[in-house]
Every structure is written in C-alpha cells, then in structure tokens.
Scaffold this motif. Structure first.
Motif, PDB file in Angstrom:
ATOM      1  N   MET A 165       0.829  -1.200   0.000  1.00 38.57           N
ATOM      2  CA  MET A 165       0.000   0.000   0.000  1.00 38.57           C
ATOM      3  C   MET A 165       0.865   1.252   0.000  1.00 38.57           C
ATOM      4  SD  MET A 165      -2.548   1.377   2.969  1.00 38.57           S
ATOM      5  CE  MET A 165      -1.068   1.805   3.904  1.00 38.57           C
ATOM      6  N   ALA A 166       1.920   1.266   0.828  1.00 37.01           N
ATOM      7  CA  ALA A 166       2.822   2.418   0.860  1.00 37.01           C
ATOM      8  C   ALA A 166       3.499   2.621  -0.488  1.00 37.01           C
ATOM      9  CB  ALA A 166       3.856   2.238   1.967  1.00 37.01           C
ATOM     10  N   SER A 167       3.874   1.519  -1.139  1.00 38.76           N
ATOM     11  CA  SER A 167       4.495   1.624  -2.466  1.00 38.76           C
ATOM     12  C   SER A 167       3.511   2.191  -3.483  1.00 38.76           C
ATOM     13  CB  SER A 167       4.992   0.249  -2.916  1.00 38.76           C
ATOM     14  OG  SER A 167       5.930  -0.279  -1.991  1.00 38.76           O
ATOM     15  N   ALA A 168       2.231   1.802  -3.351  1.00 38.98           N
ATOM     16  CA  ALA A 168       1.211   2.349  -4.258  1.00 38.98           C
ATOM     17  C   ALA A 168       1.049   3.850  -4.040  1.00 38.98           C
ATOM     18  CB  ALA A 168      -0.118   1.630  -4.028  1.00 38.98           C
ATOM     19  N   PHE A 169       1.062   4.292  -2.802  1.00 39.76           N
ATOM     20  CA  PHE A 169       0.984   5.726  -2.528  1.00 39.76           C
ATOM     21  C   PHE A 169       2.214   6.452  -3.080  1.00 39.76           C
ATOM     22  CE2 PHE A 169      -1.848   4.866   1.367  1.00 39.76           C
ATOM     23  CZ  PHE A 169      -2.988   5.040   0.592  1.00 39.76           C
ATOM     24  N   LEU A 170       3.375   5.811  -2.981  1.00 40.42           N
ATOM     25  CA  LEU A 170       4.586   6.413  -3.520  1.00 40.42           C
ATOM     26  C   LEU A 170       4.502   6.552  -5.034  1.00 40.42           C
ATOM     27  CD1 LEU A 170       7.477   7.440  -2.990  1.00 40.42           C
ATOM     28  CD2 LEU A 170       8.267   5.073  -3.238  1.00 40.42           C
ATOM     29  N   PHE A 171       4.000   5.526  -5.697  1.00 45.62           N
ATOM     30  CA  PHE A 171       3.835   5.581  -7.147  1.00 45.62           C
ATOM     31  C   PHE A 171       2.844   6.675  -7.538  1.00 45.62           C
ATOM     32  CE2 PHE A 171       1.349   4.211 -10.868  1.00 45.62           C
ATOM     33  CZ  PHE A 171       2.345   4.168 -11.836  1.00 45.62           C
ATOM     34  N   PHE A 172       1.743   6.751  -6.793  1.00 44.53           N
ATOM     35  CA  PHE A 172       0.742   7.791  -7.050  1.00 44.53           C
ATOM     36  C   PHE A 172       1.336   9.183  -6.861  1.00 44.53           C
ATOM     37  CE2 PHE A 172      -2.097  10.705  -4.764  1.00 44.53           C
ATOM     38  CZ  PHE A 172      -3.026  10.978  -5.756  1.00 44.53           C
ATOM     39  N   ASN A 173       2.139   9.354  -5.832  1.00 46.37           N
ATOM     40  CA  ASN A 173       2.718  10.664  -5.533  1.00 46.37           C
ATOM     41  C   ASN A 173       3.726  11.078  -6.603  1.00 46.37           C
ATOM     42  OD1 ASN A 173       2.865  12.820  -3.375  1.00 46.37           O
ATOM     43  ND2 ASN A 173       5.017  12.274  -3.527  1.00 46.37           N
ATOM     44  N   LEU A 175      -0.733   6.937   6.811  1.00 47.02           N
ATOM     45  CA  LEU A 175      -0.588   7.027   5.347  1.00 47.02           C
ATOM     46  C   LEU A 175      -1.949   7.225   4.687  1.00 47.02           C
ATOM     47  CD1 LEU A 175       2.057   4.221   4.704  1.00 47.02           C
ATOM     48  CD2 LEU A 175       2.413   6.689   4.652  1.00 47.02           C
ATOM     49  N   CYS A 176      -2.962   6.534   5.168  1.00 44.65           N
ATOM     50  CA  CYS A 176      -4.284   6.665   4.556  1.00 44.65           C
ATOM     51  C   CYS A 176      -4.866   8.060   4.790  1.00 44.65           C
ATOM     52  CB  CYS A 176      -5.223   5.601   5.119  1.00 44.65           C
ATOM     53  SG  CYS A 176      -4.862   3.919   4.556  1.00 44.65           S
ATOM     54  N   LEU A 177      -4.687   8.611   5.972  1.00 45.03           N
ATOM     55  CA  LEU A 177      -5.227   9.945   6.248  1.00 45.03           C
ATOM     56  C   LEU A 177      -4.530  11.015   5.424  1.00 45.03           C
ATOM     57  CD1 LEU A 177      -5.689   9.840  10.141  1.00 45.03           C
ATOM     58  CD2 LEU A 177      -7.485   9.889   8.400  1.00 45.03           C
ATOM     59  N   VAL A 178      -3.270  10.799   5.118  1.00 45.29           N
ATOM     60  CA  VAL A 178      -2.540  11.798   4.341  1.00 45.29           C
ATOM     61  C   VAL A 178      -2.823  11.678   2.852  1.00 45.29           C
ATOM     62  CG1 VAL A 178      -0.228  12.574   3.683  1.00 45.29           C
ATOM     63  CG2 VAL A 178      -0.720  12.056   6.062  1.00 45.29           C
ATOM     64  N   PHE A 179      -2.927  10.462   2.321  1.00 40.03           N
ATOM     65  CA  PHE A 179      -2.960  10.286   0.869  1.00 40.03           C
ATOM     66  C   PHE A 179      -4.340   9.938   0.309  1.00 40.03           C
ATOM     67  CE2 PHE A 179       1.493   9.617   1.925  1.00 40.03           C
ATOM     68  CZ  PHE A 179       2.110  10.416   0.977  1.00 40.03           C
ATOM     69  N   VAL A 180      -5.167   9.264   1.055  1.00 36.63           N
ATOM     70  CA  VAL A 180      -6.475   8.888   0.514  1.00 36.63           C
ATOM     71  C   VAL A 180      -7.314  10.113   0.157  1.00 36.63           C
ATOM     72  CG1 VAL A 180      -8.663   7.752   1.059  1.00 36.63           C
ATOM     73  CG2 VAL A 180      -6.515   6.592   1.546  1.00 36.63           C
ATOM     74  N   PRO A 181      -7.399  11.172   1.026  1.00 38.59           N
ATOM     75  CA  PRO A 181      -8.156  12.363   0.609  1.00 38.59           C
ATOM     76  C   PRO A 181      -7.623  12.997  -0.673  1.00 38.59           C
ATOM     77  CG  PRO A 181      -7.742  12.410   2.965  1.00 38.59           C
ATOM     78  CD  PRO A 181      -6.929  11.295   2.419  1.00 38.59           C
ATOM     79  N   LYS A 182      -6.314  13.019  -0.837  1.00 40.06           N
ATOM     80  CA  LYS A 182      -5.739  13.575  -2.060  1.00 40.06           C
ATOM     81  C   LYS A 182      -6.103  12.722  -3.266  1.00 40.06           C
ATOM     82  CE  LYS A 182      -1.780  15.825   0.157  1.00 40.06           C
ATOM     83  NZ  LYS A 182      -2.331  15.745   1.504  1.00 40.06           N
ATOM     84  N   LEU A 183      -6.057  11.418  -3.065  1.00 39.22           N
ATOM     85  CA  LEU A 183      -6.411  10.508  -4.150  1.00 39.22           C
ATOM     86  C   LEU A 183      -7.862  10.707  -4.570  1.00 39.22           C
ATOM     87  CD1 LEU A 183      -5.579   8.116  -5.948  1.00 39.22           C
ATOM     88  CD2 LEU A 183      -6.268   6.597  -4.098  1.00 39.22           C
ATOM     89  N   ILE A 184      -8.752  10.805  -3.598  1.00 40.69           N
ATOM     90  CA  ILE A 184     -10.176  10.992  -3.899  1.00 40.69           C
ATOM     91  C   ILE A 184     -10.409  12.334  -4.563  1.00 40.69           C
ATOM     92  CG2 ILE A 184     -12.457  11.225  -2.864  1.00 40.69           C
ATOM     93  CD1 ILE A 184     -11.571   9.240  -0.725  1.00 40.69           C
TER      94      ILE A 184
END
Length: 786
Positions: free
Chosen positions: A340-348, A581-590
């Motif tokens: 999951m962290a790697s997916a957030f890194l790729f997204f970022n 990680l979810c609180l930081v990146f999930v809102p941005k993703l949405i």
C-alpha cells in the motif's frame, strides 16, 4: 554350622562365626541386587529411610558401603522409631525421588500413609522396600493406621520389593535329578493343605550341601591319609575341621534354589524383584549373584509415568519463542502495508506535476511514505528471536530494530509536521502572506529532527549498548507428563540504564507529537485542502498517541508472553502506519479523481485566531474575514436594507406633503427664507463620508448650473400655462427638492447617527452635534451610498 533360614547380617562376621554357613542369602545379599537395579535405570541419587532396629540398620550400613565409590549419591539418610512422617517430610524437602526403605510390615503401613499425605507417590517417586513381607501384609495393619485403604493402596502402587528367590525359575534338572518345578509339586503334595515355609527349598539344598561336603572330605582323606577316617572327627580336631571347611567352600552345584555357591560362608543366591501392581505383587526381574547379572522381565515393570522416575527434578530450559504461524500472519499483513505504501509512492511520483500534489509538497509526501515503510520493516525484526537466529545475531537485531523504528517514526511525522509548519508560517501573520518557504527548508527541518535522533541513538550505543539478556521464570510441569520440570526462559534486549534511555526517547517523541498537535490546531481553519493537512494530522496524532499508550501498557504487562507481546507491538505499528498514510494520501487521491481543479479554485480563506491589536487594523486588506467581522457585516447589511425601505416610505409621504404645501402661502414664505441654508446642510453630509455619491454630485451640478431665482420674480412665459404642466416644470421640481431634502436630512440622519433627533431646526449645522464628529467608517460608507 549350616543354616537354611538365618538371614541376619550379623552372622556374616567371620571373626565371630568363622565356621558359619547358610544356604539362604542374608539380608545384605539384596544390596548388590539393588546396586544393579539403580545402575540399570541410572538412578544416581537416592535416599534411605530406616526403622531403628539393628537388623535394618545393618542392612542400611552395608548398603552405604556398597554404593560408595559407585557414583551413586545418598543425598539423605533418615531413620525413625515409631512415627515416620517427619522423616518422610525431610526426604521430600531434599527432593529425594528414589527412596530405599528398611522397615517391617507394621511400619510400612505408616510410611505409605505419610507418603500419601505428602504426595510422595506416583510418576515422580519410586519406593524400594524389603520383599519378604507376607502376602496381603497391609490388610493386617491397615486398622492400626489413620489412613484409608484406598489412599494406602494408591501410595503403595508401583513399589518394588527385593528378596531372595525361594525356588529357582529355571527348568533344568538339579543335583537331585528333579527340576525345581517337579520338586515344588512333590513338596506341595506331601504338605497337603498345611502351611509351607518359604525356606523349604534352602533346607533341601542344605542337605545336599552337607552330603557333598562329606563326600569331598572323604575323598580327600582317602587320597591323602589312609589311616584317618571321617568317623574320627571331633570338635577339638582342628586338622579335620579345616578339611571340612575347605570342602564346604568348594560347594558348587545347581539346586532347587539355584546355583549353590558360598563366598566367605555367604550364599551367593538369586535375588528376585517384585512390583506391587493392582493390589498384588508381580515378579518383574531377578539378580544372579554368581554371575552378577540382572534380568528384567520384558514389559513387566509398570512405572506411573511414561518413563522411569528421575532422581531429581530435571530442569529443562525451554525458550519461549514466537509462534511461526503468528509470525507468518503478521508478516503477511506487514507486506500488504508495504505494498500500500508503495502504491501511494507511485501515485505521488506519477502525479507530482498536478497542482493538487505539487501544492502538498511531494518531496515531503515521499518522506512520509519512507518513514511508514521503515516502521513496517521493523516488524520483521521484532519477530526474530532465538528460534530463528543465533545469540550473536539476536544481539545485533536489538540495535538495528530500535534504530529503524526510531528513524522511521521521526521521518514520517517530522515531514508531516514540517509541512504543517510551513502553512502555519504563511497564514499565521497576514503581513507574511507572500512569504516563500521552499521544500529545501523543510528538508533541513526534518534533517534536524533526524540528527537529534542519531545523536541520542549513537550515545545510547556507545555508552550503554543493548545486550541480549535471558530472563528465567518459575518452573512448570511438563505438559507431556514426563518427570521433568520446564523452566521457561525469555530473551530480552536490555542494558544497564534502560529506563533512562527510554525516557529520553519517549520525551523527545512526545515533544514532537505535541508540536505537531499545536501546529494542527493553529492551522485548522486554513481551508485549502492541497495545503492544509491539520485535520488529518490531528486524527493521526490522536490515533497514534492512543495506540502507543495502550500498546506500551499491554506490552509491558505481557512481558512474559512473547506471542502476545509481539502481536500487540506489530498490530500497533501496522495500525499507526496504515492510518497515518491513509489519512494523508487517501483524501488527495479521492480529490484528484473526483475534482482535479480543486487546488486552483478561488476559495475564501478563513483563518480565525486570536490576532494582536495591530493585526485587526489590517484585516480589511486581506481576502479572509474572521467570523466576528462576517457577523457584524451581515447585521449592517440587514440594517441598511431596513433603512432603505423606510426611505421609500418617507419619499411617498413627502411627495404628498409637498403637494399640499403648494397651496399654502404662509408655508411658502418660511421655505423661501430657509431654502439655501437647508440645502447647504444637506450637502454638508459629504463631511461624514470618504467618497462622493453619484446622486449627490448630480444634485450639486444641477444647482450650480441653475442658480435659484428670486422668489419675487416670475417667468412671464409660464403664467398662462396649464397648472399640471406648471407643477412638472423645472421651477417646481427645484422647489420640491428644496423642501424634500431638508426634511429628509432632519428625519433620517438621527437614525444613522447624523443629526440628533432632538434638534429643533434642520438649519443647525452638523458640526454642532457630537455625533457628527466621530462616525465609524462602516456608517460613512452606508451614508455615502444613501
């Protein structure tokens, strides 16, 4: 002298009884057999319990000599006269498991009752006692004790009795031509129903010993001295006595009791071993003193446990290790978290040029992800113990996992707090709204936090490094029922001043958390999602703080349970890292998926805080307005609307009054005299405004271009016109304005702070009233609009 029933050891003293022989083994003859049995089961630590009777004391003393030098320890020697319970307690206190007893039937009942009370029976204990007791011997003495029959039998179960063998068990023919079995059948047939003695076989073999001795003596006399015969024997003839003694010692034949051999006058017979099994004695083995051999009948001995009792509580150290299935499950969850962290890194990285991601500092986001992945990685190291790695490797892991978890925590939360600090620095003071804080400065802040971590960890490692320590717990019984004690041991990573170092680390991390909470609170109303993570930081800090407190407490309480402790620590790390990680990146993703332009939309900033006095003076120069100003503005707007409606109503009333005044000559004279003064008062309203209203400018220009005519003059060209047209003429309009404006000035301004309502005449100058001197800017703007 030859005896077939005297077993007392005292008769073995050749100084006192040089010519004494016996076909029955003495009581001491059982001691070599006991030695052989102890060696067979490797019982190297025993205790003795002896009744204070010479017969039993002599056997015990001889046993001590037999065991001496055979690597068998007599750890305790107890004796008693009437009450054996005290001695039994001492044996238990010394943890004696193999007890060698010498006592009669009456005392045997008391001994086993005490053994039952002290729980000295069962799989952990083995009693070895004389085997010459009568059949069902306990029934005769059970009534004399205070022990229940079932309790006595429970304590007696499994004891081993040692005694001489009455008849040989071999089927070979004896010197008489009969087998031992044939002899026994013939003997029982001759005895009938009468009670037989167990010594009859030794008496029978004794007769044959005497016969064989005489035969050898006669042959010797015939061969050596033809003049001396056996009939010449008397007790004073020492020479003939010596011949008989030598012939007796040379006795060696197989009788009904076994091989008959003498050694220093003592019979080297066969010793049998019986075991008490289910209320009866069962033969389980025998010892041949001639050959010094022990034979145990196959599967005949029944021990109470799975194996023979141990001589003492064998302490087997057992490492309490982490369960492999548990480690596998938590490792799988950790891998999912890292994915999951790697997916957030790729997204970022992929969306780093998007305005939403660019405004949220992608470099700082990468550091947050890196810190989360380091925290995840520490779980693998926390699960490795002595069952997976060596002691030296485990000691190295103690340091490595501490460093990784500490650096990962600081990297993640340090980057998050640095981002929030930049938002705070920009919006804390509105005068600094154009201040630029680049990511390089944030990296320096995070680097400073990591530098503090490194200083603490390096000092910790140099001054008082973590070492592998082993904590031993109380002994526990073997789950498999074996006669061993399990001593659990547990590995820890500790040092001399563990509390001090943990206090330093916790204090630093706690201050970091408090600093993050402060920044999150200060920037909670900055409503730019791309910049402001204060809400999510607050939620992260709350969750992490609560979980860390709970996890630390539970982990401390479950210190002796490595599976529970590892599970708690791993779940706390997984939960905290995942939530952060979810609180930081999930809102941005949405937001990026649903509203990509959210970062560029014009939003009204709301930044409410306790501003200083000088900050409030510049609040009108910024685009954000605090809640108090907004409420005040709405109130003024409502009041403005109400006054506008009131003006409309007054206009209608004034129009009617004006129409009526046209036909009143005395009123016209008053208006004529005060016309110019009132008009000047109306125009003087401009002194209370910051800007000029367009309507007032038109009015002034109109008056300048059309100066008022004298009231006494008249236009001859209009005297003959229609009365209605005359009313709408410029002269009538001017006259109506000259009446409406002074009245409006006098009636309206008191409501908004202009002329005092108590003013007697509209001709009074506005400067005469104190309310004209200080008019708030907001009111000035409203009056100007009016």
């Amino acid at each position: 002298q030859l005896s077939f029933a005297a077993t007392t050891p005292e008769l073995a003293d050749k100084k006192k009884y040089p010519y004494f022989f016996r076909t029955v083994p003495s009581d001491n003859a059982v001691n070599p057999a006991i030695l052989k049995l102890l060696k067979h089961y490797q019982w190297k630590r025993v205790g003795t319990l002896t009744q204070d009777v010479q017969r039993f004391s002599e056997v015990r003393n001889d046993l001590t000599g037999v065991l001496y030098g055979e690597d068998i320890e007599i750890s305790d020697t107890e004796s008693f006269s009437n009450d054996p319970c005290t001695s039994v307690k001492k044996l238990k206190g010394n943890d004696v498991r193999i007890i060698l007893g010498q006592f009669d039937e009456e005392m045997a009942v008391k001994v086993f009752c005490c053994a039952y009370d002290e729980e000295m029976y069962g799989s952990k204990y083995q009693w070895i006692i004389p085997g010459w007791y009568e059949n069902l011997w306990w029934e005769s003495w059970i009534n004399s004790s205070q022990c229940l029959s079932k309790n006595l039998l429970a304590a007696m179960e499994g004891y081993i009795g040692v005694d001489f063998e009455p008849l040989s068990s071999k089927t070979r023919k004896t010197i008489s031509g009969r087998t031992p079995q044939q002899y026994e059948s013939e003997y029982k047939a001759k005895c009938g129903d009468g009670q037989s003695s167990k010594f009859h076989g030794y008496a029978y073999d004794g007769i044959w010993v005497i016969a064989k001795t005489l035969q050898r003596a006669m042959k010797y006399l015939n061969a050596t001295n033809k003049h001396q015969k056996i009939e010449d024997f008397n007790y004073t003839n020492h020479k003939l006595g010596k011949i008989f003694l030598d012939a007796m010692n040379e006795t060696n034949f197989f009788g009904v009791t076994g091989q008959v051999v003498f050694r220093n006058g003592e019979r080297m017979g066969t010793i049998k071993f019986t075991q008490f099994q289910e209320r009866k004695e069962v033969k389980v083995g025998e010892y041949n003193a001639v050959d010094d051999e022990l034979h145990i009948i196959n599967n005949s001995i029944r021990f109470q446990g799975l194996e023979p009792p141990k001589v003492y509580a064998i302490i087997q150290e057992e490492l309490r290790k982490i369960s492999l299935p548990l480690y596998s499950i938590l490792s799988a969850l950790t891998i999912l978290g890292m994915i999951m962290a790697s997916a957030f890194l790729f997204f970022n990285i992929k969306n780093r040029n998007q305005k939403l991601i660019k405004m949220s500092s992608p470099y700082m986001n990468n550091l947050i992800i890196l810190g989360g992945m380091l925290s995840y990685a520490s779980i693998f190291l926390f699960g490795l113990d002595g069952s997976f790695v060596s002691e030296k490797t485990f000691e190295t892991l103690c340091t490595v996992r501490t460093w990784i978890l500490t650096v990962g925590y600081t990297t993640a939360f340090g980057a998050m707090f640095a981002k929030t600090w930049r938002v705070h620095a920009i919006f804390k003071n509105v005068k600094m709204k154009k201040k630029i804080i680049k990511d390089q400065k944030l990296l320096v802040i995070v680097g400073g936090m990591l530098l503090i971590d490194l200083c603490i960890l390096i000092c910790w490692q140099v001054v008082d490094p973590l070492r592998r320590t082993v904590e031993k717990y109380n002994m526990e019984p073997d789950p498999a029922g074996r006669d061993i004690s399990i001593r659990p041991i547990l590995e820890h990573c500790e040092n001399t001043h563990m509390t001090i170092w943990l206090g330093i680390v916790y204090a630093y991390k706690g201050l970091l958390m408090l600093f993050g909470c402060f920044l999150a609170w200060e920037t909670r109303n900055v409503s730019i999602p791309a910049l402001n993570d204060s809400k999510y930081i607050g939620m992260s800090v709350y969750n992490v703080g609560i979980m860390c407190i709970i996890g630390a407490a539970v982990s401390f309480l479950t210190r002796d349970q490595p599976n529970v402790q590892f599970c708690i620590v791993a779940l706390v790390i997984i939960f905290c890292s995942t939530i952060t990680l979810c609180l930081v990146f999930v809102p941005k993703l949405i937001t990026l998926r649903t509203n990509p332009d959210a970062a560029t939309q014009n939003r009204r900033f709301q930044f409410t805080q306790n501003q200083k006095k000088e900050d409030s003076k510049t609040s009108t120069s910024v685009t954000s307005v605090n809640q108090a100003s907004t409420s005040r503005l709405e109130g003024l707007q409502s009041e403005n609307h109400r006054l506008r409606m009131k003006i409309t109503e007054l206009d209608k009333d004034l129009e009617e009054v004006t129409m009526q005044l046209q036909d009143t000559p005395e009123k016209t004279t008053y208006i004529k005299q005060n016309h110019y003064q009132d008009l000047n008062d109306i125009l003087s309203i401009r002194n209370f405004t910051d800007s000029k209203d367009g309507e007032k400018a038109i009015l002034k220009n109109h008056l300048d271009q059309n100066p008022p005519a004298q009231w006494g003059s008249s236009d001859p060209s209009r005297t003959n016109k229609d009365p209605i047209e005359d009313i709408n003429s410029p002269e009538h309009i001017q006259r109506r304005l000259s009446l409406q404006l002074p009245i409006l000035h006098h009636a309206y301004l008191p409501s908004i702070g202009g002329v005092d309502a108590s003013c007697a005449s509209p001709c009074v100058s506005p400067s005469a009233s104190p309310r004209h001197r200080h008019v708030p800017p907001s009111f000035r703007v409203m009056v100007s609009g009016l």
